[in-house]
Motif scaffolding. Structure first.
Motif, PDB file in Angstrom:
ATOM      1  N   VAL A   7      56.599  61.989 -78.791  1.00  8.04           N
ATOM      2  CA  VAL A   7      57.989  62.297 -79.136  1.00  8.04           C
ATOM      3  C   VAL A   7      58.927  61.766 -78.044  1.00  8.04           C
ATOM      4  CG1 VAL A   7      59.599  64.158 -79.720  1.00  8.04           C
ATOM      5  CG2 VAL A   7      57.182  64.349 -80.377  1.00  8.04           C
ATOM      6  N   GLY A   8      59.944  61.007 -78.453  1.00  5.71           N
ATOM      7  CA  GLY A   8      60.843  60.378 -77.484  1.00  5.71           C
ATOM      8  C   GLY A   8      60.077  59.319 -76.712  1.00  5.71           C
ATOM      9  N   THR A   9      59.428  58.457 -77.443  1.00  4.47           N
ATOM     10  CA  THR A   9      58.501  57.480 -76.851  1.00  4.47           C
ATOM     11  C   THR A   9      59.216  56.351 -76.110  1.00  4.47           C
ATOM     12  OG1 THR A   9      56.569  56.120 -77.400  1.00  4.47           O
ATOM     13  CG2 THR A   9      58.358  56.115 -78.989  1.00  4.47           C
ATOM     14  N   GLY A  10      60.490  56.105 -76.411  1.00  2.00           N
ATOM     15  CA  GLY A  10      61.249  55.075 -75.693  1.00  2.00           C
ATOM     16  C   GLY A  10      60.635  53.707 -75.918  1.00  2.00           C
ATOM     17  N   GLY A  65      57.610  53.105 -75.564  1.00  7.69           N
ATOM     18  CA  GLY A  65      56.225  53.285 -75.999  1.00  7.69           C
ATOM     19  C   GLY A  65      55.331  54.077 -75.052  1.00  7.69           C
ATOM     20  N   PHE A  66      55.953  54.902 -74.204  1.00  4.53           N
ATOM     21  CA  PHE A  66      55.150  55.626 -73.205  1.00  4.53           C
ATOM     22  C   PHE A  66      55.134  57.123 -73.458  1.00  4.53           C
ATOM     23  CE2 PHE A  66      57.110  51.883 -71.091  1.00  4.53           C
ATOM     24  CZ  PHE A  66      55.967  51.108 -71.120  1.00  4.53           C
ATOM     25  N   PRO A  67      53.908  57.703 -73.442  1.00  2.92           N
ATOM     26  CA  PRO A  67      52.611  57.135 -73.080  1.00  2.92           C
ATOM     27  C   PRO A  67      51.799  56.532 -74.239  1.00  2.92           C
ATOM     28  CG  PRO A  67      52.318  59.466 -73.422  1.00  2.92           C
ATOM     29  CD  PRO A  67      53.788  59.172 -73.661  1.00  2.92           C
ATOM     30  N   VAL A 100      57.828  58.533 -82.167  1.00  2.00           N
ATOM     31  CA  VAL A 100      59.139  58.985 -82.638  1.00  2.00           C
ATOM     32  C   VAL A 100      60.197  58.650 -81.603  1.00  2.00           C
ATOM     33  CG1 VAL A 100      60.531  61.029 -83.175  1.00  2.00           C
ATOM     34  CG2 VAL A 100      58.153  60.921 -83.942  1.00  2.00           C
ATOM     35  N   ASP A 101      61.287  58.031 -82.051  1.00  2.00           N
ATOM     36  CA  ASP A 101      62.436  57.885 -81.157  1.00  2.00           C
ATOM     37  C   ASP A 101      63.727  57.898 -81.965  1.00  2.00           C
ATOM     38  OD1 ASP A 101      62.585  57.177 -77.965  1.00  2.00           O
ATOM     39  OD2 ASP A 101      64.407  56.610 -79.050  1.00  2.00           O
ATOM     40  N   ALA A 102      64.767  58.425 -81.331  1.00  2.00           N
ATOM     41  CA  ALA A 102      66.063  58.577 -81.994  1.00  2.00           C
ATOM     42  C   ALA A 102      66.865  57.283 -81.987  1.00  2.00           C
ATOM     43  CB  ALA A 102      66.850  59.694 -81.314  1.00  2.00           C
ATOM     44  N   LYS A 159      67.163  50.717 -81.897  1.00  2.00           N
ATOM     45  CA  LYS A 159      66.778  49.508 -81.162  1.00  2.00           C
ATOM     46  C   LYS A 159      65.393  49.647 -80.534  1.00  2.00           C
ATOM     47  CE  LYS A 159      71.098  47.307 -79.864  1.00  2.00           C
ATOM     48  NZ  LYS A 159      72.064  47.063 -78.788  1.00  2.00           N
ATOM     49  N   ARG A 160      65.106  50.838 -80.036  1.00  2.00           N
ATOM     50  CA  ARG A 160      63.794  51.056 -79.416  1.00  2.00           C
ATOM     51  C   ARG A 160      62.706  51.028 -80.487  1.00  2.00           C
ATOM     52  NH1 ARG A 160      66.279  55.230 -75.041  1.00  2.00           N
ATOM     53  NH2 ARG A 160      67.264  53.553 -73.876  1.00  2.00           N
ATOM     54  N   VAL A 161      63.012  51.587 -81.650  1.00  2.00           N
ATOM     55  CA  VAL A 161      62.057  51.588 -82.759  1.00  2.00           C
ATOM     56  C   VAL A 161      61.742  50.155 -83.187  1.00  2.00           C
ATOM     57  CG1 VAL A 161      61.918  52.139 -85.235  1.00  2.00           C
ATOM     58  CG2 VAL A 161      62.559  53.915 -83.590  1.00  2.00           C
ATOM     59  N   ARG A 215      65.369  62.064 -85.042  1.00  2.65           N
ATOM     60  CA  ARG A 215      65.342  63.090 -83.998  1.00  2.65           C
ATOM     61  C   ARG A 215      64.211  64.053 -84.250  1.00  2.65           C
ATOM     62  NH1 ARG A 215      70.834  64.234 -81.125  1.00  2.65           N
ATOM     63  NH2 ARG A 215      69.455  65.787 -80.226  1.00  2.65           N
ATOM     64  N   ALA A 216      63.598  64.482 -83.166  1.00  6.60           N
ATOM     65  CA  ALA A 216      62.479  65.406 -83.242  1.00  6.60           C
ATOM     66  C   ALA A 216      62.853  66.662 -84.027  1.00  6.60           C
ATOM     67  CB  ALA A 216      62.041  65.785 -81.827  1.00  6.60           C
ATOM     68  N   GLU A 217      64.102  67.110 -83.879  1.00  4.63           N
ATOM     69  CA  GLU A 217      64.515  68.355 -84.537  1.00  4.63           C
ATOM     70  C   GLU A 217      64.474  68.205 -86.060  1.00  4.63           C
ATOM     71  OE1 GLU A 217      66.034  66.669 -82.080  1.00  4.63           O
ATOM     72  OE2 GLU A 217      67.599  67.875 -81.126  1.00  4.63           O
ATOM     73  N   ASP A 218      64.778  67.023 -86.564  1.00  3.26           N
ATOM     74  CA  ASP A 218      64.758  66.792 -88.015  1.00  3.26           C
ATOM     75  C   ASP A 218      63.345  66.518 -88.514  1.00  3.26           C
ATOM     76  OD1 ASP A 218      67.576  66.997 -88.078  1.00  3.26           O
ATOM     77  OD2 ASP A 218      67.751  64.906 -87.446  1.00  3.26           O
ATOM     78  N   ALA A 236      54.698  63.926 -74.676  1.00  3.47           N
ATOM     79  CA  ALA A 236      56.074  63.493 -74.423  1.00  3.47           C
ATOM     80  C   ALA A 236      56.166  63.279 -72.927  1.00  3.47           C
ATOM     81  CB  ALA A 236      57.072  64.554 -74.861  1.00  3.47           C
ATOM     82  N   ARG A 237      56.806  62.172 -72.553  1.00  2.28           N
ATOM     83  CA  ARG A 237      57.006  61.913 -71.130  1.00  2.28           C
ATOM     84  C   ARG A 237      58.485  61.648 -70.920  1.00  2.28           C
ATOM     85  NH1 ARG A 237      55.211  56.782 -67.435  1.00  2.28           N
ATOM     86  NH2 ARG A 237      57.078  55.995 -68.457  1.00  2.28           N
ATOM     87  N   ALA A 238      59.056  62.303 -69.910  1.00  2.97           N
ATOM     88  CA  ALA A 238      60.460  62.095 -69.534  1.00  2.97           C
ATOM     89  C   ALA A 238      61.410  62.319 -70.712  1.00  2.97           C
ATOM     90  CB  ALA A 238      60.659  60.696 -68.953  1.00  2.97           C
TER      91      ALA A 238
END
Ligand code: SAH
Length: 239
Positions: free
Chosen positions: A78-81, A83-85, A101-103, A106-108, A129-132, A148-150
């Motif tokens: 979640v919030g992989t940015g 792609g990490f980790p 998952v990322d909000a 562009k990152r996706v 978003r993770a919440e949705d 999830a990292r950072a």
């Protein structure tokens, strides 16, 4: 950490990369640096830093949680940015079934490009978003592991991630020096969401940076009201 030091540190941990996997890491590094010129993916772009602080750091979770090395578990990041980790884990342990998952769109798009270029299978990329997504039955309580990292402090991170974990699965929290304090502040959130800490691993990266991995077992279902609507977990963490 040079590529050679990366390979050798993994060897010391009992992880052997094939030539193909070594090439995949190198290609991923190149794609990351290239895309980072167009838009912000990471502040870390020096090759040695990427191998240590992104690639090796991402893999530490599998050094301590060995099930990731051998079982064809499902894992959501979640919030992989960039792609990490999860992407380093997928490259090193191709049997994993990962969902990223990322909000940020562009990152996706970047992640899809890496997955296509490296020809990785059993990878799903979700924009939102993770919440949705955590309220979507296709994803809720479907995963053996969440990571999830950072992403957020532990109290908030718990609400973003635990809804995805099936009962009997685990959330793997990756933290630095503030891990214990964040865990203390997040105890109520974990309990509310159905998690209990079962183990914690304290270690240092080869450069001396402190790291902690906490394993949070999911022992009961997350109440339906969680995750709350987008923005609320961060504004009003569960206390
Ligand atoms: N995990 C990566 C990126 C950390 S930056 C790493 O360790 O390098 C945090 C990322 O989480 C950003 O890419 C941001 O777009 C994403 N993010 C933040 N809040 C989010 C949310 N509520 N749902 C989904 N993604 C989120």
């Amino acid at each position: 950490m040079t590529v050679e030091a990366f390979i050798s540190a993994l060897n010391d941990a009992g992880i052997t990369l094939t030539e193909q996997q070594i090439e995949q890491f190198q290609r991923y590094f190149e794609l990351l640096v290239e895309a980072n010129k167009q838009f912000n993916l990471t502040a870390i772009t020096d090759e040695k830093d990427v191998y240590l602080k992104h690639f090796y750091d991402s893999l530490t979770v599998a050094i301590y949680v060995k099930a990731l090395q051998h079982q064809s578990s499902t894992l959501i990041d979640v919030g992989t940015g960039a792609g990490f980790p999860s992407l380093p884990l997928k490259i090193a342990f191709p049997q994993l079934k990962i969902t990223m998952v990322d909000a940020l769109q562009k990152r996706v798009r970047f992640l899809q490009d890496v997955v296509d270029t490296l020809d990785l299978k059993n990878v799903s990329i979700v924009h939102g978003r993770a919440e949705d997504i955590g309220q979507n039955v296709a994803y809720r309580e479907q995963f053996d592991f969440a990571t999830a990292r950072a992403l957020a402090r532990t109290s908030v991170l718990a609400e973003y991630t635990l809804p995805f974990v099936k009962v009997g699965g685990a959330l793997l929290v990756m933290k630095g020096a503030a891990a214990e304090q964040e865990l203390a502040d997040g105890q109520q959130a974990l309990a509310t969401l159905g998690g209990t800490v079962s183990s914690a691993f304290d270690f240092k990266l080869p450069n001396g940076d402190q790291r902690v991995i906490q394993v949070v077992d999911k022992h009961k279902k997350t109440p339906k009201k969680y995750p709350r609507q987008a923005g609320t977990p961060n504004k009003k963490p569960i206390t």
